[in-house]
Design an enzyme around this catalytic site. Structure first.
Site, PDB file in Angstrom:
ATOM      1  N   ASP A  34       0.839  -1.191   0.000  1.00  0.00           N
ATOM      2  CA  ASP A  34       0.000   0.000   0.000  1.00  0.00           C
ATOM      3  C   ASP A  34       0.877   1.246   0.000  1.00  0.00           C
ATOM      4  O   ASP A  34       2.009   1.230   0.497  1.00  0.00           O
ATOM      5  CB  ASP A  34      -0.899  -0.041   1.242  1.00  0.00           C
ATOM      6  N   ASP A  36      -0.506   4.829   0.746  1.00  0.00           N
ATOM      7  CA  ASP A  36      -0.918   5.910   1.642  1.00  0.00           C
ATOM      8  C   ASP A  36      -0.866   5.516   3.117  1.00  0.00           C
ATOM      9  O   ASP A  36      -1.548   4.578   3.541  1.00  0.00           O
ATOM     10  CB  ASP A  36      -2.320   6.383   1.285  1.00  0.00           C
TER      11      ASP A  36
END
Length: 209
Positions: A34, A36
């Site tokens: 991921d 963010d």
């Protein structure tokens, strides 16, 4: 003939072992990462912007569930998400401590993809961030995708609890206040050095074979 210093020989052997280990593994393991608040510092900058604009003092520790609108002022509400559609916002975020060095390490042993839920307005900015901070990741390994369980991966490193609901691989959860309800359901890592320790253990097991 002049003999090579032992430390140079050792470094060369280490590089050769890494290449051999990666190339000879017939089914290279895939890690999805991921972006963010896992790789970048979205959580800190997002709250800083909100607090400045709305005169609040909200912290990450205050948010014990995923939906940020439960914690911001009513006059902000869903406008909190407007920041995430703002051109240039993601491009200028910082990187989490040790994330670059650990990602480089993982890249030596695994096929690594950046998998990030992205509004169309900010995809180019997110890719620009990856180019700047993780230049060894090429654009073929950048995947803007909301439903991450649909992308076939062996491991997923993420802070969002919902991303593991239908994921069939091994979940590596980045420790955050809003994912504490998952307790020990997944491997929990407090920082990127913790992530490296986890995968180093896996690599040692494979190399013993």
């Amino acid at each position: 003939m002049e003999r090579c210093p032992l430390n140079i020989f050792t470094r060369r052997c280490t590089v050769l072992q890494r290449r051999s280990w990666k190339e000879d593994w017939p089914h290279m393991k895939i890690i999805g990462v991921d972006l963010d608040s896992t790789l970048n510092n979205l959580d800190a900058v997002w709250l800083e912007r909100y607090n400045k604009d709305y005169g609040d003092n909200l912290t990450k520790a205050d948010m014990i569930s995923w939906d940020v609108t439960h914690y911001v002022k009513p006059e902000c509400g869903k406008k909190m998400y407007d920041y995430l559609r703002e051109p240039g916002f993601f491009r200028n975020l910082g990187i989490q401590p040790h994330a670059a060095e650990v990602m480089s390490f993982l890249h030596e042993y695994f096929e690594v993809y950046i998998v990030s839920s992205s509004h169309p307005n900010v995809v180019a900015d997110k890719w620009a961030w990856v180019e700047k901070h993780l230049p060894f990741i090429d654009y073929h390994h950048f995947v803007p995708l909301h439903h991450k369980h649909r992308f076939e991966m062996d491991y997923l490193i993420d802070d969002g609890p919902h991303n593991f609901d239908r994921f069939k691989g091994t979940g590596i959860l980045i420790d955050m206040p809003y994912n504490q309800h998952l307790r020990s359901k997944y491997k929990r890592c407090t920082d990127w050095l913790d992530v490296k320790d986890y995968f180093q253990t896996l690599i040692r097991k494979e190399e013993r074979w």
